[in-house]
Scaffold this active site. Sequence first.
Site, PDB file in Angstrom:
ATOM      1  CB  ALA A  75     -44.770  55.411  16.315  1.00 53.08           C
ATOM      2  CD  GLU A 113     -46.363  55.157   8.567  1.00 50.41           C
ATOM      3  OE1 GLU A 113     -47.030  54.809   7.380  1.00 50.41           O
ATOM      4  OE2 GLU A 113     -46.447  54.754   9.458  1.00 50.41           O
ATOM      5  CD  GLU A 135     -43.332  54.639  12.804  1.00 49.65           C
ATOM      6  OE1 GLU A 135     -44.118  55.175  12.055  1.00 49.65           O
ATOM      7  OE2 GLU A 135     -44.089  53.534  13.496  1.00 49.65           O
TER       8      GLU A 135
END
Length: 856
Positions: free
Chosen positions: A274, A276, A308
């Site tokens: 992922a 942020e 995140e």
Amino acid sequence: MPGENLSRDEARERAALLSVDGYEVSLDVRSAVGEHAGSGPRTFRSVTTIRFRCNEPGASSFADLIAPSVTAVSLNGRDLDPSEVFDGSRIVLEDLAADNELVVDARCAYSRTGEGLHRFVDPEDGEVYLYTQYEPADSRRVFANFEQPDLKAPFRFEVRAPEEWTVWSNGAGERADGVWRFAETKPISTYITCVVAGPYHYVTDLYERTLADGTRLRIPLGALCRKGLAPYFDADDVFLITKQGLDFFHDHFDYPYPFGKYDQAFVPEYNLGAMENPGLVTFREEYIFRGKVTRASYEGRANTILHEMAHMWFGDLVTMEWWDDLWLKESFADYMGAFANVGATRFTDAWITFANRRKAWAYRADQLPSTHPVTADIRDLEDAKLNFDGITYAKGASVLKQLAAYVGQDAFLEGARRYFKRHAYGNTRLGDLLSVLEETSGRDMAAWARSWLQTAGVNALTPQVLLTTDGRIDELAVVQEAAESHPELRPHRVTVGLYRRGADGALERYARAETDVEGPRTVVGALAGEQAPELVLVNDDDLTYCKIRFDATSLATLRAALGDMTDPLARALCWSALWNMTRDALLPARDFIDLVLRFAGRESDIGVLQMLHAWAQSALTHYAAPDWRETGGTLLAEGALRELREAGAGSEQQLAWARFFAAVASGDADLRLLRDLLEGSEKIDGLEVDQELRWAFLEPLAAHGVADEAVLAAELARDDTASGKRHQVRCLAARPSAAVKAQAWAQVVESDALSNALVEATIAGFVQPAQRELLAPYAEKYFAVIERVWRERSIQIGMDVVRGLFPGLRDSPETLAAADAWLAAHEGAAPALRRLVLEARDDLARALRGQACDAG
């Protein structure tokens, strides 16, 4: 790649010269759809206006842009000739004024490697999806900028897109006159700007909270994924974790979420877990589960969501000055992910996962020749790309867990609160954090930082027990050791636990002492006089970062009774220690496999069980003596099938054992059972063979020549989706044929036609432990091509190829010598490339030591 690099010295010089007041970025991505004319890359128009100041009028600098072509450049109203000022990665800016405006009109390329603006065509319905991914320095593939984290600025984005699309960016957006316009951001770094565009499925919710001053905080929430994944998208659970995390971080950080909305996009062919991006976090779409998964998968997704989210404060609000202090955001986010999971969600055992899974990543990284301090020496962007590793994330998080125990949780969190308020929208270095922690804890942080942040390596802690004649502890000491290459002995805050078996056979703790371990030997006086232990666990409760060792009595107890330990964290720590001993050639691989076969079936924590499966498979592949591998594989398959049949019908343990059985199946009977389960002629009560499990069964069938191309084509017709295509590509490359291997090699090494996801799938299929002889010819080829691959391909694809195709399965002294010869002959190769080869070479040397240990 080297022409696209940026050094720390260049960044410092530019930051000292320039200040950026704002960006206006206009993108036209209507070219993403329809036929592509021409032989060059498919491109989109990017027009950027940058307003910035120069504190030395008349000086020169440069802007960053990686693009096939630049149409126009103007500086302070003066047109510049693109052919003179643009070299493919930089735009030269001469004779700067005190106040400047740069306008760059360029044609930028859509990406197929997950770097920049990635374009994905869904094979299921032909729809096109776009998203950006920049860290550490790929926003310059989308718009002209000053690509370094300490030149923050507000951004305004506008995007022209196909009529039927929706577009998202960091700020709230709306469409008018065919253009999506987005609210100006707060001052942020270039690498966390973001655009997502396409016919995504979108779900909304709202988070509300009354702040301490009585005002009402409202955060619009959104979650999006491809339309093809919408039937599987459990957005309610994503929003539940999101709201729990926002509550938790507002409770602990005392700084309201500063970026307006909070969208979370699950996107295809994503290189990372992922990213942020404030207001628009991106995730790999594999976090949307198409089939049944275990609780560990949901816990992992929750951890990533919270990781995140922690970055909104650690990394986005306050950002490191340069990549040397990458840990300032990643270590904190990794720690906070587990901390918030335990404190705010249903995953209250997340520290067990942290101890067992995250720290294993750290221990491996910290014993490689490329190990580095948590605060690393990052000379340039290539260094930065490779330092998103187990040290920056998991070791750093482990060190922060120790720090919280050292200074106290309250002082630790108060330090974070002051850090946010003092440095909001700014950039920091190590000293900025240490100063607030000194304020809140009253401790001298300099010595702690020297030991834990500025030196590399992992210590081993071993108990020494002396008993009295009546069977009580006379003296218990903890011996601390360090590797010769990194001899630092550190202060450790530890809990020492003593365990004995009770009348019911349960192995339980009956005494503990929390103490500070310093120097080579520390006596734990508080345990003197206690009854003699059957097991001493020197890092009980997992407070510190170390390798746990055992005395002879403790090791014998574990061999006999590991499954009788009742505390799940203590049990996970013992498993982790035994795995480290296997990797360190102190425990034969066959002994570790035996422990797994005897005790893994009694493991209650599903995440630990799945980790044991991975470790057992690795032990067989890399650390078992070659002449025992076949025996070991048979034992693992028999044990996995036995546990599969005995597991509760429909349980997650049953699913985990089914996947493990498929991973180790090799005999005719095993493969026949997998085929029969696929065809439905055989059933195991409660086991649902859904589409994802079908592909898990098909890979070993393909690798052993049972499932041919026609079978795999039929399965793709059944699952004609993006996920199905990745699975099929992996299975096709797994087939045991010299022609298949040659084709897979050529697709990855000699062509750049495959997307990043399909490169990854092809490599995963190509490398099969049961095909060592078939892969043997590629050892020499590997060393002949890697420098060219590194030079010609993007850094992400270069990393995938160099890591993934290293001939580690050709585990012989000859391969080790070939790696050494390449390193000796290529001292001038890119340092990042040499690092990857050196790491793979070290893994191979470790495997050979393990095999020697296992052979006895």
